[in-house]
Design a protein around this motif. Structure first.
Motif, PDB file in Angstrom:
ATOM      1  N   THR A   1      17.593  20.372  27.096  1.00 34.72           N
ATOM      2  CA  THR A   1      16.770  20.925  28.186  1.00 34.72           C
ATOM      3  C   THR A   1      17.052  22.414  28.369  1.00 34.72           C
ATOM      4  O   THR A   1      16.126  23.224  28.484  1.00 34.72           O
ATOM      5  CB  THR A   1      17.074  20.170  29.502  1.00 34.72           C
TER       6      THR A   1
ATOM      7  N   PHE B   1      14.444  25.617  27.743  1.00 35.90           N
ATOM      8  CA  PHE B   1      14.131  26.635  28.755  1.00 35.90           C
ATOM      9  C   PHE B   1      14.476  28.037  28.247  1.00 35.90           C
ATOM     10  O   PHE B   1      13.725  28.989  28.463  1.00 35.90           O
ATOM     11  CB  PHE B   1      14.881  26.336  30.059  1.00 35.90           C
ATOM     12  N   LEU B   2      15.612  28.150  27.561  1.00 36.02           N
ATOM     13  CA  LEU B   2      15.980  29.463  26.996  1.00 36.02           C
ATOM     14  C   LEU B   2      14.972  29.872  25.929  1.00 36.02           C
ATOM     15  O   LEU B   2      14.615  31.039  25.802  1.00 36.02           O
ATOM     16  CB  LEU B   2      17.389  29.405  26.400  1.00 36.02           C
TER      17      LEU B   2
ATOM     18  N   ILE C   1      13.284  12.945  26.911  1.00 39.40           N
ATOM     19  CA  ILE C   1      13.015  13.443  28.268  1.00 39.40           C
ATOM     20  C   ILE C   1      11.497  13.638  28.420  1.00 39.40           C
ATOM     21  O   ILE C   1      10.970  14.694  28.067  1.00 39.40           O
ATOM     22  CB  ILE C   1      13.753  14.794  28.512  1.00 39.40           C
TER      23      ILE C   1
ATOM     24  N   ASN D   1      21.059  17.285  28.303  1.00 41.25           N
ATOM     25  CA  ASN D   1      21.213  18.530  29.078  1.00 41.25           C
ATOM     26  C   ASN D   1      21.118  19.744  28.175  1.00 41.25           C
ATOM     27  O   ASN D   1      20.435  20.725  28.501  1.00 41.25           O
ATOM     28  CB  ASN D   1      22.565  18.535  29.806  1.00 41.25           C
TER      29      ASN D   1
ATOM     30  N   VAL E   1      11.834  29.162  25.809  1.00 39.81           N
ATOM     31  CA  VAL E   1      10.606  29.644  26.450  1.00 39.81           C
ATOM     32  C   VAL E   1      10.733  31.141  26.757  1.00 39.81           C
ATOM     33  O   VAL E   1       9.787  31.916  26.579  1.00 39.81           O
ATOM     34  CB  VAL E   1      10.332  28.855  27.756  1.00 39.81           C
ATOM     35  N   LEU E   2      11.950  31.523  27.176  1.00 39.80           N
ATOM     36  CA  LEU E   2      12.171  32.919  27.560  1.00 39.80           C
ATOM     37  C   LEU E   2      12.407  33.840  26.377  1.00 39.80           C
ATOM     38  O   LEU E   2      12.064  35.012  26.406  1.00 39.80           O
ATOM     39  CB  LEU E   2      13.388  33.007  28.489  1.00 39.80           C
ATOM     40  N   ILE E   3      13.028  33.296  25.347  1.00 37.29           N
ATOM     41  CA  ILE E   3      13.567  34.163  24.288  1.00 37.29           C
ATOM     42  C   ILE E   3      12.828  34.041  22.961  1.00 37.29           C
ATOM     43  O   ILE E   3      12.525  35.044  22.327  1.00 37.29           O
ATOM     44  CB  ILE E   3      15.076  33.853  24.084  1.00 37.29           C
TER      45      ILE E   3
ATOM     46  N   ILE F   1       4.847  24.503  32.161  1.00 37.34           N
ATOM     47  CA  ILE F   1       4.691  25.222  33.436  1.00 37.34           C
ATOM     48  C   ILE F   1       5.495  26.517  33.394  1.00 37.34           C
ATOM     49  O   ILE F   1       5.030  27.582  33.807  1.00 37.34           O
ATOM     50  CB  ILE F   1       5.144  24.328  34.615  1.00 37.34           C
ATOM     51  N   MET F   2       6.707  26.421  32.857  1.00 36.77           N
ATOM     52  CA  MET F   2       7.569  27.613  32.763  1.00 36.77           C
ATOM     53  C   MET F   2       6.914  28.674  31.874  1.00 36.77           C
ATOM     54  O   MET F   2       6.923  29.864  32.200  1.00 36.77           O
ATOM     55  CB  MET F   2       8.918  27.186  32.172  1.00 36.77           C
TER      56      MET F   2
ATOM     57  N   LEU G   1       6.167  18.995  30.076  1.00 35.03           N
ATOM     58  CA  LEU G   1       5.433  19.501  31.242  1.00 35.03           C
ATOM     59  C   LEU G   1       6.203  20.658  31.889  1.00 35.03           C
ATOM     60  O   LEU G   1       5.614  21.693  32.223  1.00 35.03           O
ATOM     61  CB  LEU G   1       5.219  18.374  32.258  1.00 35.03           C
ATOM     62  N   ALA G   2       7.530  20.468  32.018  1.00 33.12           N
ATOM     63  CA  ALA G   2       8.347  21.525  32.623  1.00 33.12           C
ATOM     64  C   ALA G   2       8.290  22.800  31.777  1.00 33.12           C
ATOM     65  O   ALA G   2       8.113  23.907  32.307  1.00 33.12           O
ATOM     66  CB  ALA G   2       9.793  21.043  32.759  1.00 33.12           C
TER      67      ALA G   2
ATOM     68  N   LEU H   1       9.550  14.331  30.831  1.00 32.16           N
ATOM     69  CA  LEU H   1       9.050  15.411  31.695  1.00 32.16           C
ATOM     70  C   LEU H   1       9.307  16.808  31.110  1.00 32.16           C
ATOM     71  O   LEU H   1       8.796  17.796  31.631  1.00 32.16           O
ATOM     72  CB  LEU H   1       9.701  15.319  33.081  1.00 32.16           C
ATOM     73  N   LEU H   2      10.098  16.859  30.050  1.00 31.74           N
ATOM     74  CA  LEU H   2      10.457  18.169  29.492  1.00 31.74           C
ATOM     75  C   LEU H   2       9.246  18.971  29.005  1.00 31.74           C
ATOM     76  O   LEU H   2       9.146  20.171  29.288  1.00 31.74           O
ATOM     77  CB  LEU H   2      11.479  18.002  28.365  1.00 31.74           C
TER      78      LEU H   2
END
Lengths: 277, 83
Positions: free
Chosen positions: B6, B10-11, B32, B3, B13-15, B41-42, B37-38, B34-35
């Motif tokens: 993940t 994601f953070l 993970i 977790n 990708v943004l930062i 896409i993000m 790919l996720a 699928l991480l």
């Protein structure tokens, strides 16, 4: 014989067990859908994170800059101050000359005209593509086709998508960008091709006699200095030489841009830049 | 662990700059699949510009990494990586 029976399982009512990867993918797909359907809302949600990212990028740069010794920094500071003063004097002289020329030609457009200033929310390397996301959109008067200028009025790219509060600037160095500009003191016409990562190249006839250090110009109000020829690759079997172009402004450090409508000159000179959002 | 990885990706990708995101994605892909790919896409949702390139590189690279991760996980013992 007793018949074995199984309880029927309802797939719709069964508790849903998603892996963390599935959750991540779902979040990404929701974000993508939001981006496609409501781009302005999406960027508004992402804006706080992008601002934090910008601060982190600046902090990281300051941190790594601090690795140099104070003596080296002092020396660099002194030489840069001197260079800055020399450039200021040269700039003043050129400005005066430009003013006189414009008075003679009765020109109405000037590079010094005020534009719309906007903060850059996302730039390379946060953005893998050579684009800027700026924090001003149609509500601030930005329209597609405006030209973006960095510090010192250096042209950087063209606005290719506009939303209510945000806009995207595609840099001249973006891989699909082809810009008609000029090179050298003779202003030889040249087609500048973006190759990503803030660099460009161009093919010119060998007869033009272009050298490393020659200036590159792109359209704006007139021909504006964009960068220099960082290197020239020659193939004896080819009648053309390849110019490797380095922009004057590092796109990794641009924090603000000025967006200005320069008329049709830039849209006529830019090829492959679409207005697809 | 999964977790946290993940959320960190994601953070990132943004930062953070994309090379750091790529490092986290490669690390996360071990557990993970699928991480990548996720994250791809993000990333494209945030930065993809049709005017700059036709190919959405983030999604494409993410899909390739996810496929690679699945391939590796199916061939290696679950005792080495996995649950």
């Amino acid at each position: 014989m007793k018949k074995t029976s199984f309880t029927r399982r309802n797939a719709l009512l069964s508790p849903l067990r998603l892996s963390i990867g599935g959750v991540a993918l779902s979040v990404a797909l929701v974000a993508l859908a939001l981006r496609l359907v409501m781009p302005n809302f999406f960027f508004t949600l992402a804006n706080p994170f992008l601002t934090v990212g910008d601060s982190i990028a600046s902090g990281t740069h300051t941190f790594f800059s601090g690795w140099f010794t104070s003596t080296e920094l002092s020396h660099a500071n002194r030489s840069l101050r001197q260079e800055n003063e020399e450039l200021r004097i040269a700039s003043d002289a050129l400005r005066a000359e430009l003013f006189d020329t414009r008075m003679l030609l009765h020109a109405t457009s000037s590079p010094d005209e005020p534009g719309i200033s906007a903060g850059v929310l996302m730039r390379p390397p946060q953005s893998a593509y050579d684009t800027f996301l700026v924090g001003a959109g149609s509500s601030a008067g930005i329209t597609t086709g405006m030209e973006a200028f960095g510090a010192g009025g250096v042209p950087l790219g063209v606005v290719t998508a506009v939303w209510h509060d945000f806009a995207r600037v595609t840099l001249f160095s973006a891989p699909r960008m082809q810009t008609l500009g000029w090179v050298g003191a003779s202003r030889a016409p040249v087609s500048l091709l973006g190759r990503g990562g803030g660099s460009l190249y161009a093919l010119v006839p060998r007869a033009e006699d272009i050298h490393t250090g020659d200036r590159i110009y792109v359209p704006g109000p007139g021909a504006l200095p964009y960068g220099v020829v960082a290197g020239v690759s020659e193939d004896p079997s080819s009648p053309a030489v390849t110019l490797h172009i380095q922009p004057s402004v590092s796109m990794f450090r641009v924090t603000r841009v000025t967006l200005r409508d320069v008329g049709k000159s830039i849209s006529d000179a830019t090829v492959f830049a679409t207005t697809t959002p | 662990m999964k977790n946290a990885l993940t959320v960190a990706t994601f953070l990132s990708v943004l930062i953070f700059p994309w090379p750091l995101t790529m490092s986290l994605v490669l690390l996360g892909a071990l557990w993970i699949p699928l991480l990548p790919l996720a994250a791809g896409i993000m990333s494209d949702a945030l930065t993809y510009a049709p005017s700059a390139t036709i190919v959405p590189y983030g999604t494409l690279i993410g899909a390739l990494l996810s496929a690679g991760s699945v391939a590796v996980r199916t061939r290696l013992s679950a005792g080495i990586i996995g649950e």
